[in-house]
Design an enzyme around this catalytic site. Structure first.
Site, PDB file in Angstrom:
ATOM      1  N   GLY A 146      34.085  39.212  91.497  1.00 57.31           N
ATOM      2  CA  GLY A 146      34.717  40.585  90.833  1.00 57.31           C
ATOM      3  C   GLY A 146      34.594  41.460  91.906  1.00 57.31           C
ATOM      4  O   GLY A 146      35.345  42.529  91.978  1.00 57.31           O
ATOM      5  N   GLY A 196      25.617  38.062  91.196  1.00 55.97           N
ATOM      6  CA  GLY A 196      26.290  37.047  90.424  1.00 55.97           C
ATOM      7  C   GLY A 196      25.236  35.859  90.075  1.00 55.97           C
ATOM      8  O   GLY A 196      25.697  34.734  89.661  1.00 55.97           O
ATOM      9  N   PHE A 205      34.586  37.214  88.673  1.00 58.34           N
ATOM     10  CA  PHE A 205      33.474  37.789  88.136  1.00 58.34           C
ATOM     11  C   PHE A 205      32.257  37.828  89.222  1.00 58.34           C
ATOM     12  O   PHE A 205      32.164  37.066  90.053  1.00 58.34           O
ATOM     13  CB  PHE A 205      33.093  36.506  87.212  1.00 58.34           C
ATOM     14  CG  PHE A 205      31.828  36.298  86.723  1.00 58.34           C
ATOM     15  CD1 PHE A 205      30.971  37.662  86.186  1.00 58.34           C
ATOM     16  CD2 PHE A 205      30.650  35.515  86.999  1.00 58.34           C
ATOM     17  CE1 PHE A 205      29.471  37.588  85.725  1.00 58.34           C
ATOM     18  CE2 PHE A 205      29.441  35.529  86.732  1.00 58.34           C
ATOM     19  CZ  PHE A 205      28.938  36.524  86.157  1.00 58.34           C
ATOM     20  N   SER A 206      31.551  38.873  88.847  1.00 55.62           N
ATOM     21  CA  SER A 206      30.346  39.036  89.674  1.00 55.62           C
ATOM     22  C   SER A 206      30.736  39.116  91.397  1.00 55.62           C
ATOM     23  O   SER A 206      31.477  39.842  91.815  1.00 55.62           O
ATOM     24  CB  SER A 206      29.333  37.957  89.363  1.00 55.62           C
ATOM     25  OG  SER A 206      28.200  38.552  90.055  1.00 55.62           O
ATOM     26  N   ALA A 207      30.271  38.198  92.201  1.00 60.26           N
ATOM     27  CA  ALA A 207      30.644  38.245  93.543  1.00 60.26           C
ATOM     28  C   ALA A 207      32.072  38.091  93.652  1.00 60.26           C
ATOM     29  O   ALA A 207      32.973  38.704  94.373  1.00 60.26           O
ATOM     30  CB  ALA A 207      29.851  37.001  94.233  1.00 60.26           C
TER      31      ALA A 207
END
Length: 633
Positions: free
Chosen positions: A173, A30, A169-171
């Site tokens: 996510g 992220g 999203f990302s981390a």
């Protein structure tokens, strides 16, 4: 209460010679390019970081994860409204994901939004700790803090407990599957954006390998990790929408495949998509159960890097004023596709602007003209019938899976200029939407376009490898000490002598027309035998393909070929397989350009990372190794 535990320092030695911000960016999922989203200083105030649409909630239970809570409450909320939990990525705060459009969508479709926020005291780059066992298991750490936030929202507002969703999203996510696995009794569905499967890593160091190159496990092994998160649970499992940029170099797109395998296995369905289509220029695949319910979907955001897909010009259907998808910012990529809208549709909460209708029945739709199997030319009148108990809001027309026109009123039709495509077979389809956001697609009408002077149809040819020219070489990791190997099947990996193998496949591609434009190519190889597990050490290994226009040397396979320069390197990968045949990914543009139209084309195969022990794979050559090339004359 504050979290009483010590956070280990980041392994700065890994990033010697790079800036602090760049080191942090590389350290965990992220973070992305350092110049896109610098690490916020610890003393930065919330007022400087937060959106005016967000309100902080300071009391929400014991909060063992020491997180912060923000919420967005639209005006005029109905009873029993949905709730969406939205989690940010590293170096972001809650406002980073709020800018993707979730609060705007909530104002239109009348649902509550909860934004958990990480603190730098828990993680130096403000990542959710998706790789810490104490934070991703039921009733522990950050996972429990987020669940307590949900409980607080339920106690404060009239929320439908069957419509609680989570996205990230990302981390964030990676935290989504942690919440879905740990609390399937709380969440009905989730959306993983640039994240990965649950328990892909259980330590910071393992997190690096999980992010890139990725961790490869069987669908059953992934599914068991989810089932073990809440032993004895026998209720319904959350549906999952998975989004990933194909050019994401922070979190490898392999994570999309592994997450898909995990959640299809959890739902007891196979890994073959039931619907494959193109939406807004991007591939979407849907995995359904026997009743036709979409339980898992994937969106491959072709060419997009590490970020959230959005469309700054998109207006949420049913909204008024400036209810736009979002605004461009750090990790918010304007690719003309509003992921917030499509994820909210998947959740079933885009109910025409007046709040959710509770309708979950999709409309019916059918292409009525031209007829399946017809031959067409010039301008063609394409028509469709669509019906729904609540009401059809629009019908999209598709050509080869791509949306080309939209009609909002019956009779649904559009004039298609068939000269815009090549002569040959093409698929026509229609997708209908109802007022509750449900959708259905009819995509089984195939026509043959025949226009005088029109573009020629693509041609597909297959080449078997030249058995006499195939072979493999073994050498030290630097290419020294190379020696010819046996010529019966081809070895890849590390042999008992500690040397590594590269294999060579030769194809006579001279039959391709000199003026042809190669538009696609991929390699198919067949499994012969193996020893050990060359795919797992290092974790997530894969085969890579180099291309040589001609052959690497004038003669057949020679020892110098092991490390000789290729015309195009690493043009495609072949993922793990242990039986049958396996197709590579499509060749890159450089790989397509390297295919020889006047003679031989040679491919060199090797594992992306050298094995740490004796373990190898044998693949078949000759007629069992096929190069497929698609070209236009």
């Amino acid at each position: 209460m504050l979290k009483q535990r010590l956070r280990r320092p980041w392994p700065w030695s890994r990033f010697a010679g790079v800036s602090l911000a760049a080191g942090l960016s590389a350290a965990i999922a992220g973070c992305g390019p350092a110049d896109e989203s610098p690490v916020p200083p610890a003393e930065t105030t919330l007022a400087e970081q937060q959106s005016p649409l967000l309100t902080q909630v300071t009391s929400f239970g014991s909060n063992p994860g020491n997180l912060q809570m923000f919420r967005h409450v639209p005006s005029g909320m109905p009873a029993n409204a949905p709730l969406v939990v939205v989690m940010h990525g590293c170096t972001q705060r809650a406002a980073g994901m709020e800018g993707a459009g979730w609060s705007n969508a909530a104002d239109v479709y009348k649902f509550y939004v909860l934004y958990p926020q990480q603190q730098s005291g828990n993680n130096m780059t403000s990542c959710f700790n998706w790789f810490e066992p104490g934070d991703i298991n039921r009733d522990r750490g950050e996972a429990l803090s987020i669940k307590q936030m949900v409980d607080t929202m339920k106690a404060t507002y009239s929320i439908d407990p069957s419509r609680v969703f989570v996205v990230g999203f990302s981390a964030g996510g990676y935290m989504v599957p942690a919440m879905l696995a740990s609390y399937p009794d709380v969440f009905s569905a989730g959306a993983i954006h640039s994240g990965g499967p649950y328990r892909c890593a259980e330590s910071m160091n393992a997190g690096f390998s999980c992010m890139s190159p990725g961790v490869n496990r069987t669908p059953a092994a992934w599914g068991d990790l989810v089932r073990s998160a809440y032993p004895g649970y026998a209720g319904p499992r959350p549906r999952v929408s998975i989004w990933h940029g194909t050019s994401d170099y922070t979190v490898n797109v392999m994570n999309l495949t592994e997450a898909m395998e995990q959640w299809t296995n959890v739902h007891g369905i196979d890994q073959t998509p039931d619907t494959v289509e193109t939406v807004g220029g991007f591939p979407r695949k849907v995995y359904r159960d026997g009743a036709g319910r979409a339980l898992v979907e994937t969106w491959e955001l072709t060419g997009m890097g590490h970020g959230v897909a959005m469309d700054a010009q998109f207006q949420f259907p049913g909204g008024t004023g400036t209810a736009a998808c979002g605004s461009v910012g750090a990790y918010l990529n304007d690719v003309n596709l509003c992921s917030v809208y499509h994820q909210a549709q998947f959740f079933g909460i885009t109910g025409g602007g007046g709040g959710p209708t509770g309708d979950t029945t999709p409309p019916t739709v059918n292409v009525t003209a031209p007829a399946n199997g017809a031959t067409v030319s010039g301008t063609v009148n394409v028509t469709a019938d669509a019906a729904d108990a609540v009401g059809v809001t629009r019908v999209e027309f598709l050509v080869n899976g791509e949306v080309v026109s939209t009609d909002t009123q019956a009779p649904y039709a559009f004039a298609w200029n068939s000269a815009a495509v090549s002569n040959g077979r093409h698929t026509l389809g229609a997708r209908a939407f109802d007022a509750a956001g449900n959708q259905a697609t009819d995509n089984d009408t195939v026509v043959t376009v025949s226009n005088s002077g029109g573009p020629p149809a693509p041609v597909t040819v297959q080449f078997a490898s030249i058995l006499a020219d195939d072979g493999y070489l073994k050498a030290n990791a630097d290419g020294s000490g190379a020696a010819l190997g046996f010529m019966t099947n081809l070895a890849l990996g590390r042999g008992t002598d500690g040397k590594y193998n590269r294999s060579f496949l030769s194809f006579d591609t001279s039959s391709l027309p000199d003026g042809a434009t190669v538009t696609r190519a991929f390699l198919t190889v067949g499994y012969s035998s193996g020893s050990g597990d060359p795919w797992s050490t290092p974790v997530g290994n894969s085969l890579v393909i180099d291309v040589k226009t001609g052959t690497f040397n004038a003669a057949n396979t020679e020892v110098a070929d092991w490390a000789a320069a290729a015309t195009a390197s690493r043009v495609a990968v072949i993922d793990r397989f242990s039986a049958g045949t396996k197709n590579s990914a499509d060749f890159s543009g450089a790989g397509l350009s390297a295919i020889n139209k006047t003679g031989k084309t040679q491919l060199r195969l090797g594992f992306a990372q050298a094995q740490t022990a004796t373990q190898y794979l044998f693949v078949r050559d000759g007629a069992n190794a096929v190069l497929t090339v698609v070209y236009t004359p």
